[in-house]
Structure formats: structure tokens, C-alpha cells
Design an enzyme around this catalytic site. Structure first.
Site, PDB file in Angstrom:
ATOM      1  CB  ILE A   1      41.353  40.125  42.360  1.00 26.75           C
ATOM      2  CG1 ILE A   1      41.773  41.440  41.664  1.00 26.75           C
ATOM      3  CG2 ILE A   1      40.645  39.175  41.425  1.00 26.75           C
ATOM      4  CD1 ILE A   1      42.794  41.248  40.552  1.00 26.75           C
ATOM      5  CB  ALA A   2      37.096  43.379  44.159  1.00 30.49           C
TER       6      ALA A   2
ATOM      7  CD  GLU B   1      38.691  26.337  43.767  1.00 33.41           C
ATOM      8  OE1 GLU B   1      39.332  25.285  43.609  1.00 33.41           O
ATOM      9  OE2 GLU B   1      38.007  26.587  44.781  1.00 33.41           O
TER      10      GLU B   1
ATOM     11  CG  ASN C   1      34.609  35.466  37.723  1.00 38.56           C
ATOM     12  OD1 ASN C   1      34.661  36.568  37.176  1.00 38.56           O
ATOM     13  ND2 ASN C   1      34.891  35.285  38.997  1.00 38.56           N
TER      14      ASN C   1
ATOM     15  CE1 TYR D   1      41.716  36.661  38.375  1.00 37.42           C
ATOM     16  CE2 TYR D   1      40.057  35.043  37.813  1.00 37.42           C
ATOM     17  CZ  TYR D   1      40.526  36.032  38.642  1.00 37.42           C
ATOM     18  OH  TYR D   1      39.794  36.394  39.743  1.00 37.42           O
TER      19      TYR D   1
END
Length: 149
Positions: free
Chosen positions: A72-73, A106, A111, A117
Site C-alpha cells: 500500500i502506498a 506483514e 513502520n 493499519y
């Protein structure tokens, strides 16, 4: 690829190259979703000016009733506008339509995406010690997250 190259810090080696993306997308179980700056999906080869400029994406892999969020970005200049949450919500809707009951991902420990999340319902369910290797040789744990749909 422009979003990918801008979004990931090269020190962590998380960005995929064009061949890796193309190889993944060649598999029928892999899905991509790209959003524009308005948080709307960009469909296929649609080119309607600003509405067709990618601002973020997800890349996922589907198997049975589970799906894994591979990448995801959000483009750095588009961050802070809720696009990450919109990407996740579109992804959840698409996964539900495929019959998915559980989603996994993962990430490396530390991060900053962990905040997104957790906000959208993921919980840590495991870890892999020293899984990721940084460009300087340092090792970082991988954390596995899960979420039911």
C-alpha cells in the site's frame, strides 16, 4: 510506479521494481487498486486529466477466503488527506465481493503505517524475528497483522 518510487524509503528496500509488479499482476489471484487525489478508483486505462493521476494504490493476493495486502502506498504529497483510509475501505469492499473473510499483512517493526493499519481494524497476530534486512545490513522484525471482514 511513480507512486511506488516516491512513497518508499530506499533504506528499507520495500518498494518493488516494475518486473516484480508486472509478474505479480500476471497472476489471476493478484489484484491492484489505484486511487486518484479525490480518493476515487482509477479504472483501467481511463485518462481524464487530473482524475486519472494516481495518488495511491494497493496490491493484494487472494487465496480461498483470505487475502494478503502486499503493498500500500500514497504519494508523499498526497498524505494527510485520508487517502490511506479510502484505499483500505475500497480494498475491504473489493475483498468482501470476492468472498474474503480475513485479511493479512506483514510490515517491518517501526513502520509508521502501523497507525493506519490499527485505525482500520488490523491487530498484530505474530512476528518474524530479524526478517527484513536493511541496506546497511541491520535486521528488523516483521510483524504480521490480521483483520476479519
Amino acid at each position: 510506479m511513480t507512486v511506488m518510487e516516491a512513497a518508499f524509503d530506499p533504506a528499507y528496500g520495500e518498494a518493488w521494481n516494475r518486473r516484480q509488479v508486472n509478474d505479480a499482476l500476471a497472476m489471476p489471484s493478484t489484484h491492484a487498486l489505484v486511487l486518484n487525489a479525490n480518493g476515487e478508483p482509477i479504472e483501467g486505462s481511463s485518462h481524464n486529466g487530473r482524475d486519472s493521476i494516481p495518488a495511491g494504490f494497493v496490491l493484494t493476493r487472494f487465496a480461498a477466503d483470505e487475502e494478503e495486502l502486499l503493498l500500500i502506498a500514497v504519494a508523499p504529497e498526497m498524505r494527510g488527506r485520508g487517502l490511506g483510509e479510502k484505499l483500505m475501505q475500497h480494498f475491504f469492499d473489493m475483498a468482501k465481493s470476492r468472498g474474503v473473510n480475513r485479511i493479512f499483512l506483514e510490515m517491518r517493526r517501526g513502520n509508521p503505517a502501523v497507525h493506519l493499519y490499527r485505525k482500520v481494524g488490523f491487530e498484530p497476530i505474530g512476528q518474524r524475528p530479524n526478517y527484513y534486512r536493511l541496506s546497511n545490513g541491520e535486521r528488523i522484525d516483521a510483524i504480521t497483522f490480521g483483520r476479519s471482514l
